[in-house]
Design an enzyme around this catalytic site. Structure first.
Site, PDB file in Angstrom:
ATOM      1  N   HIS A   1       0.840  -1.197   0.000  1.00  0.00           N
ATOM      2  CA  HIS A   1       0.000   0.000   0.000  1.00  0.00           C
ATOM      3  C   HIS A   1       0.876   1.248   0.000  1.00  0.00           C
ATOM      4  CE1 HIS A   1      -3.236  -2.522   2.200  1.00  0.00           C
ATOM      5  NE2 HIS A   1      -3.763  -2.168   1.044  1.00  0.00           N
TER       6      HIS A   1
ATOM      7  N   CYS B   1      -2.869   0.387   9.845  1.00  0.00           N
ATOM      8  CA  CYS B   1      -3.844  -0.609   9.377  1.00  0.00           C
ATOM      9  C   CYS B   1      -4.836  -1.052  10.434  1.00  0.00           C
ATOM     10  CB  CYS B   1      -3.132  -1.889   8.929  1.00  0.00           C
ATOM     11  SG  CYS B   1      -1.602  -1.636   8.094  1.00  0.00           S
TER      12      CYS B   1
HETATM   13  C1  CIR Z   1      -3.491  -7.687   3.389  1.00  0.00           C
HETATM   14  O1  CIR Z   1      -2.663  -8.146   2.598  1.00  0.00           O
HETATM   15  O2  CIR Z   1      -4.527  -7.146   3.008  1.00  0.00           O
HETATM   16  C2  CIR Z   1      -3.199  -7.791   4.865  1.00  0.00           C
HETATM   17  N1  CIR Z   1      -2.457  -8.983   5.129  1.00  0.00           N
HETATM   18  C3  CIR Z   1      -2.425  -6.593   5.347  1.00  0.00           C
HETATM   19  C4  CIR Z   1      -3.192  -5.324   5.259  1.00  0.00           C
HETATM   20  C5  CIR Z   1      -2.403  -4.145   5.743  1.00  0.00           C
HETATM   21  N2  CIR Z   1      -3.210  -2.994   5.754  1.00  0.00           N
HETATM   22  C6  CIR Z   1      -2.774  -1.769   5.573  1.00  0.00           C
HETATM   23  O3  CIR Z   1      -1.622  -1.548   5.265  1.00  0.00           O
HETATM   24  N3  CIR Z   1      -3.676  -0.799   5.667  1.00  0.00           N
END
Ligand code: CIR
Length: 255
Positions: free
Chosen positions: A163, A250
């Protein structure tokens, strides 16, 4: 800007099946929950009232509540996460947001956008294009942001990160902490960029809440750099969280 409230979600036992680009092993769920508890504590210490939503076993990545929605004091926007295993998280969190916000807008598609790609600054909302956020989704999100009076713009972060905020975060109203690659890409006009020391790129997903900047444990040079600049730094252990390609922003929605 000041945050008064935060929404978080208990990590599911199914987090062992959470998405990860490189498999460095499944997270230990008890340890992940301990990291989450310390994170909630740090948010509360920074002055926000933290509300804890129940675990969602059907969604292994649902602890990362930042991705299915975007919140601001005046309202919320329901997003369309770009991973097929995550898009259903939006419908799960929607009722919780409708209870808390007077206005809840929603993306209708066909594009996708993850909250992890959205960097909110006082005058611009940057929407990073990624494997999860496509141009159609970013354009729809920018239109919805305009309904709240925010200027949204799509930016193209350097390749190699999940991201946009994997590689940068706002640490003051006018300053972004960023990896060298993001700094060199000059994505943000008018903001100072504090570059993470080489080798510490994984710390770039910091989280500023009121007077505190939270960073992951294990990045002493970044900690020293922030402290030299006068930031009050809180260090949190995030080893299990990081196994799931995630970081501090997150795990909460803040407003
Ligand atoms: C994913 O790949 O969607 C999750 N394992 C990690 C999400 C991390 N979220 C973020 O950076 N906002």
């Amino acid at each position: 800007c000041r945050f008064n409230r935060a929404l978080v979600r208990t990590p599911a036992a199914s987090a062992v099946d959470g998405l990860r680009a490189v498999d460095r092993g499944a997270p230990d769920v008890a340890e992940l929950r301990a990291e989450h508890a310390a994170y909630r504590e740090a948010l509360a210490t920074a002055g926000v009232a933290v509300e804890l939503l129940p675990a969602l076993e059907a969604f292994p990545d649902s602890v990362f509540v930042e991705d299915p929605a975007l919140v601001f004091a005046p309202g919320a926007i329901l997003l369309r996460p770009g991973a097929p295993t995550r898009i259903g998280e939006t419908a799960e969190i929607a009722p919780d947001l409708r209870l808390r916000f007077p206005v809840v807008l929603a993306m209708t598609g066909p594009g996708y956008a993850d909250g992890g790609d959205v960097l909110v600054t006082p005058d611009t909302v940057y929407v990073g294009l990624s494997a999860r956020t496509d141009r159609t989704g970013a354009a729809e999100l920018c239109d919805l942001l305009a309904e709240f009076g925010y200027r949204g713009i799509a930016v193209e972060p350097p390749a190699g990160v999940l991201h946009l905020k994997t590689a940068c975060s706002l640490v003051a109203d006018d300053c972004v902490l960023a990896t060298r690659a993001v700094a060199d890409a000059r994505l943000f006009d008018g903001l100072d960029v504090l570059v993470v020391p080489d080798g510490e790129e994984a710390v770039a997903n910091a989280l500023r809440v009121n007077e505190t900047v939270m960073i992951a444990d294990g990045f002493p040079r970044t900690r020293a750099l922030l402290e030299e600049r006068g930031y009050s730094v809180t260090v949190l252990k995030l080893d299990e969280v990081m196994k799931l390609d995630a970081g501090l922003s997150c795990m909460s929605l803040r407003w």
